[in-house]
Design an enzyme around this catalytic site. Structure first.
Site, short mmCIF file in Angstrom:
data_model
loop_
_atom_site.label_atom_id
_atom_site.label_comp_id
_atom_site.label_asym_id
_atom_site.label_seq_id
_atom_site.Cartn_x
_atom_site.Cartn_y
_atom_site.Cartn_z
CG HIS A 1 65.95 -36.25 85.68
ND1 HIS A 1 66.92 -36.20 86.92
CD2 HIS A 1 66.68 -35.58 84.75
CE1 HIS A 1 67.67 -34.97 86.58
NE2 HIS A 1 67.63 -34.92 85.16
N GLY B 1 71.69 -33.02 88.93
CA GLY B 1 72.11 -31.61 89.54
C GLY B 1 72.80 -31.03 88.52
CD GLU B 2 74.41 -27.61 86.04
OE1 GLU B 2 73.28 -27.68 85.47
OE2 GLU B 2 75.46 -27.80 85.22
CB SER B 3 78.45 -33.16 86.35
OG SER B 3 78.47 -32.22 85.22
CB ILE C 1 66.12 -31.82 83.40
CG1 ILE C 1 64.55 -32.43 83.37
CG2 ILE C 1 66.15 -30.46 83.71
CD1 ILE C 1 64.28 -32.09 85.12
NE ARG C 2 70.84 -26.24 81.48
CZ ARG C 2 72.06 -25.86 82.25
NH1 ARG C 2 72.11 -26.25 83.62
NH2 ARG C 2 73.23 -25.59 81.52
CB CYS D 1 70.90 -36.27 84.70
SG CYS D 1 70.69 -34.92 83.39
CD GLU E 1 65.31 -38.59 89.05
OE1 GLU E 1 65.63 -39.35 88.50
OE2 GLU E 1 65.66 -37.37 89.00
NE ARG F 1 78.42 -30.55 82.44
CZ ARG F 1 78.90 -29.44 83.14
NH1 ARG F 1 80.02 -29.13 83.35
NH2 ARG F 1 78.03 -28.72 83.93
N1 GLN Z 1 73.27 -30.13 82.59
C1 GLN Z 1 73.84 -30.91 83.89
C2 GLN Z 1 75.24 -31.10 83.82
O1 GLN Z 1 75.81 -30.62 82.84
C3 GLN Z 1 72.94 -32.04 83.86
C4 GLN Z 1 71.52 -31.82 84.12
C5 GLN Z 1 70.86 -32.50 85.18
O2 GLN Z 1 71.61 -33.31 85.82
N2 GLN Z 1 69.58 -32.57 85.11
O3 GLN Z 1 75.90 -31.40 84.73
#
Ligand code: GLN
Length: 197
Positions: free
Chosen positions: A175, A46-48, A129-130, A76, A177, A103
């Site tokens: 990921h 997600g987004e930390s 993913i990112r 992630c 999952e 990150r």
């Molecule tokens: N870019 C997100 C972060 O910095 C992590 C991305 C993800 O969980 N797929 O938190």
């Protein structure tokens, strides 16, 4: 075995499905008290930064106590939360793993990709993913999976750590999952089962 999936934000449902396929009873954790009911926890991607906001001070403190005592798997953003040191930008971590994580480390052009890495020496698909990069691995932290190889032409010829473990804490920058392969969740469930013996 009861496994919690932190369900504040991010791709928690894919973890739920995978854990259920492997026979675990899954609890979607939305309130700190639910941590008392589970044997292990998955912190999804997600987004930390958003996770930190949604957890608030109390949630963060309760989660910090949990990860000190029970098996936890972060993917992630979950990996970023478990780290002792976070860069780009600097951000609080739960400190469960002695690693430095950067990150969004792959830049915008290759911020998402599917690559092949190695898990316990065997090839495995990895969805990034990112993704963050694990830039430093502390002395007691084991590297369980790597990505990249030493045949490349770029300067960085060593394989990068992408799944690391210290005792009861496991963290992946990718990921698992989102791939069909169940090996990595199975590995975590085996960790939890061993912790219960
Ligand atoms: N870019 C997100 C972060 O910095 C992590 C991305 C993800 O969980 N797929 O938190």
């Amino acid at each position: 075995m009861k496994i919690g999936v932190l369900a504040l934000q991010g791709d928690f449902d894919a973890h739920r499905r995978r854990l259920e396929e492997l026979g675990a009873e899954v609890i979607m954790v939305k309130k700190p008290d639910q941590l008392n009911e589970i044997d292990g926890l998955v912190i999804p991607g997600g987004e930390s930064g958003t996770f930190l906001k949604l957890l608030g001070e109390e949630g963060f403190a309760r989660l910090k106590d949990f990860v000190r005592t029970k098996p936890t798997f972060g993917t992630c953003a979950g990996c970023i939360l478990l780290a002792s040191e976070v860069e780009n930008p600097t951000q609080n971590g739960l400190g469960a793993l002695d690693i430095t994580v950067r990150r969004n480390a792959y830049g915008r052009q290759i911020d998402s990709s599917i690559r092949e890495g190695r898990f316990l020496g065997e090839p495995i698909e990895m969805v990034f993913i990112r993704a963050p990069k694990i830039e430093r691995v502390g002395p007691d932290v084991e590297v369980i999976a790597t990505e990249g190889n030493n045949e490349g032409t770029n300067e960085d010829k060593t394989a990068a750590p992408v799944l690391v473990r210290k005792d009861k804490t496991l963290a992946a920058t990718f990921h698992p999952e989102l791939s069909d392969d169940r090996r990595i969740h199975k590995y975590f469930l085996d960790m939890v089962a061993r912790g219960k013996q």
